[in-house]
Write an enzyme that holds these catalytic residues in place. Structure first.
Site, mmCIF file in Angstrom:
data_model
loop_
_atom_site.group_PDB
_atom_site.id
_atom_site.type_symbol
_atom_site.label_atom_id
_atom_site.label_comp_id
_atom_site.label_asym_id
_atom_site.label_seq_id
_atom_site.Cartn_x
_atom_site.Cartn_y
_atom_site.Cartn_z
ATOM 1 N N GLU A 92 0.839 -1.218 -0.077
ATOM 2 C CA GLU A 92 -0.027 -0.070 0.067
ATOM 3 C C GLU A 92 0.935 1.186 -0.055
ATOM 4 O O GLU A 92 0.950 2.076 0.874
ATOM 5 C CB GLU A 92 -1.006 -0.120 1.198
ATOM 6 C CG GLU A 92 -1.589 -1.502 1.117
ATOM 7 C CD GLU A 92 -2.670 -1.691 2.421
ATOM 8 O OE1 GLU A 92 -2.388 -0.966 3.447
ATOM 9 O OE2 GLU A 92 -3.345 -2.867 2.409
ATOM 10 N N ARG A 149 1.848 -8.369 0.934
ATOM 11 C CA ARG A 149 1.135 -7.557 1.897
ATOM 12 C C ARG A 149 1.930 -7.520 3.356
ATOM 13 O O ARG A 149 1.766 -6.841 4.048
ATOM 14 C CB ARG A 149 -0.329 -7.991 1.812
ATOM 15 C CG ARG A 149 -1.140 -7.729 2.955
ATOM 16 C CD ARG A 149 -2.536 -8.654 2.921
ATOM 17 N NE ARG A 149 -3.143 -8.345 4.022
ATOM 18 C CZ ARG A 149 -4.471 -7.607 4.005
ATOM 19 N NH1 ARG A 149 -4.470 -6.606 3.182
ATOM 20 N NH2 ARG A 149 -5.115 -7.758 5.095
HETATM 21 ZN ZN LIG Z 1 -3.817 -2.455 4.378
#
Ligand SMILES: [Zn+2]
Ligand SMILES: *[C@@H]1O[C@H](CO)[C@@H](O)[C@H](O)[C@H]1NC(C)=O
Ligand SMILES: *[C@@H]1O[C@H](CO)[C@@H](O)[C@H](O)[C@H]1NC(C)=O
Ligand SMILES: *[C@@H]1O[C@H](CO)[C@@H](O)[C@H](O)[C@H]1NC(C)=O
Ligand SMILES: *[C@@H]1O[C@H](CO)[C@@H](O)[C@H](O)[C@H]1NC(C)=O
Length: 360
Positions: A92, A149
């Site tokens: 992100e 992630r």
């Molecule tokens: Zn997140």
């Protein structure tokens, strides 16, 4: 003679060089790999002596320092605190970009805006630009790892996959809903609550001074959401109404900047149920205003938000974050203002100039 010409030339060149560096500066509207962010943190500390300091508060699985910038004006008095972390999820990338933008903005603003100056006297900002350092570095490795992630710790014996979802690893209804116990899953919650050093570092740092923190803001992407506790559908925060009202105010502030719509609600209401998030953990520790920001976009580019959207995404999110932080500051420190207004109101009522009957 020669040497003085030489010296003048050196001085001239270094002046031109400084002007160029000054003009170019740090580019907040690009994504930066970890070494550049680390250098930027050092630079912030150097350029703002007595205002910014680096605090190392843990180590990642691979042994790297987890660091935050502590930002505030020293008054000698006891201060309240604001928490912000970015980059708990590696891919992100807009999140670390936002933390850096946020820091640069508050450091510019307090010098000319008395309200920000007051906030920096009353509160310290603890900003972690990249929490999941190992994962962030891995997401920069090549385009097969870009969408990583989790952190980088190995799975339990017998499982060949890597990584725990740090935002499922906190001690908040851990392992009950919206998680996986399969270590290959993107939402693997770890072997136990706070099994991961990165989650532990946050829990230890905040846990030791939780009464100081007014806000806990954890920055993610994507989806354009402001999520309030709790992720577990069977629990409701005791200040749910306040969380929603302030969150809706933040969404309104966001919309005013570039017209973007942000949805506000609990995770089960607007996204999906989950457990073990840092947001829920912070609220359960007693930090009243705990929010997850899911920044741009709505899925067009997803985690690969183009660099030309960094600026607008940061501008609008800054406005939203500032709304929450200002609310917290008002509530804690502007009691005197409210009292003065109440007194004036009482006087006006007493002299009967307000048409009090209609207003009751
Ligand atoms: Zn997140
Ligand atoms: C990945 O890298 C290859 C080789 O450099 C390139 O051709 C390809 O477009 C890249 N893929 C993505 C999704 O960026
Ligand atoms: C929530 O409560 C209901 C009713 O007690 C129960 O059946 C359900 O299992 C609970 N949900 C979770 C995720 O624990
Ligand atoms: C993003 O998607 C949500 C849900 O579909 C929608 O309500 C919202 O208006 C969208 N926002 C934008 C900016 O497209
Ligand atoms: C904070 O207080 C100021 C001054 O009273 C007011 O103008 C502002 O709207 C308040 N902001 C929030 C978010 O409560």
């Amino acid at each position: 003679m020669l040497s003085s010409v030489g010296l003048s030339l050196v001085l001239l060149l270094s002046a031109v060089g400084a002007a160029i560096v000054q003009r170019v500066g740090y580019d907040y509207y690009r994504y930066h790999p970890m070494p550049e962010i680390t250098n930027w943190m050092t630079q912030m500390e150097k350029e703002n002596p007595g205002v910014v300091s680096i605090v190392n508060y843990g180590k990642t699985y691979e042994g790297r320092a987890i660091s935050l910038l502590k930002i505030g004006l020293n008054t000698g008095g006891k201060k309240k605190a604001i928490w912000m972390d970015c980059g708990i999820h590696a891919r992100e990338w807009i999140a670390p970009a936002f933390c850096q933008y946020f820091v640069s903005q508050i450091l510019q603003t307090y010098k000319k805006d008395p309200q920000m100056e007051k906030m920096m006297k009353d509160m310290d900002f603890y900003v972690t630009p990249v929490l999941n350092v190992d994962g962030y570095i891995y997401s920069w490795k090549d385009n097969t790892t870009r969408l990583w992630r989790k952190n980088m710790s190995p799975g339990p014996p017998g499982c060949s996959c890597y990584g725990t979802d740090l935002n499922r690893n906190f001690d908040a209804n851990w392992g009950t809903i919206g998680v996986s116990f399969n270590c290959c899953s993107l939402i693997y919650c770890g072997s136990k609550a706070e099994s991961e050093p990165e989650a532990q570092a946050v829990a230890d740092f905040l846990g030791s001074r939780k009464d100081d923190f007014l806000c806990f803001l954890t920055i993610h992407s994507y989806g354009q959401l402001l999520l309030v506790p709790y992720g577990h559908p069977n629990f409701t925060a005791s200040n749910y109404d306040e969380l929603m009202e302030v969150g809706l105010g933040a969404a309104e502030a966001i919309k005013k900047i570039h017209g973007m719509h942000y949805t506000v609600g609990t995770s089960p209401d607007v996204l999906y149920p989950n457990s073990g998030s840092s947001r829920d953990w912070a609220r359960m520790q007693g930090i009243p205003l705990s929010y997850t920001f899911e920044l741009r976009d709505n899925g067009t580019f997803g985690f690969k938000l183009p660099e030309d959207q960094i600026k607008p995404a940061c501008e609008e999110a800054y406005s939203g974050a500032l709304h929450i932080i200002t609310y917290a500051h008002n509530k804690t420190f502007n009691g005197a203002v409210v009292t003065a207004a109440a007194t004036l109101w009482t006087v006006l009522l007493a002299v009967g100039v307000t048409g009090a009957n209609q207003l009751q």
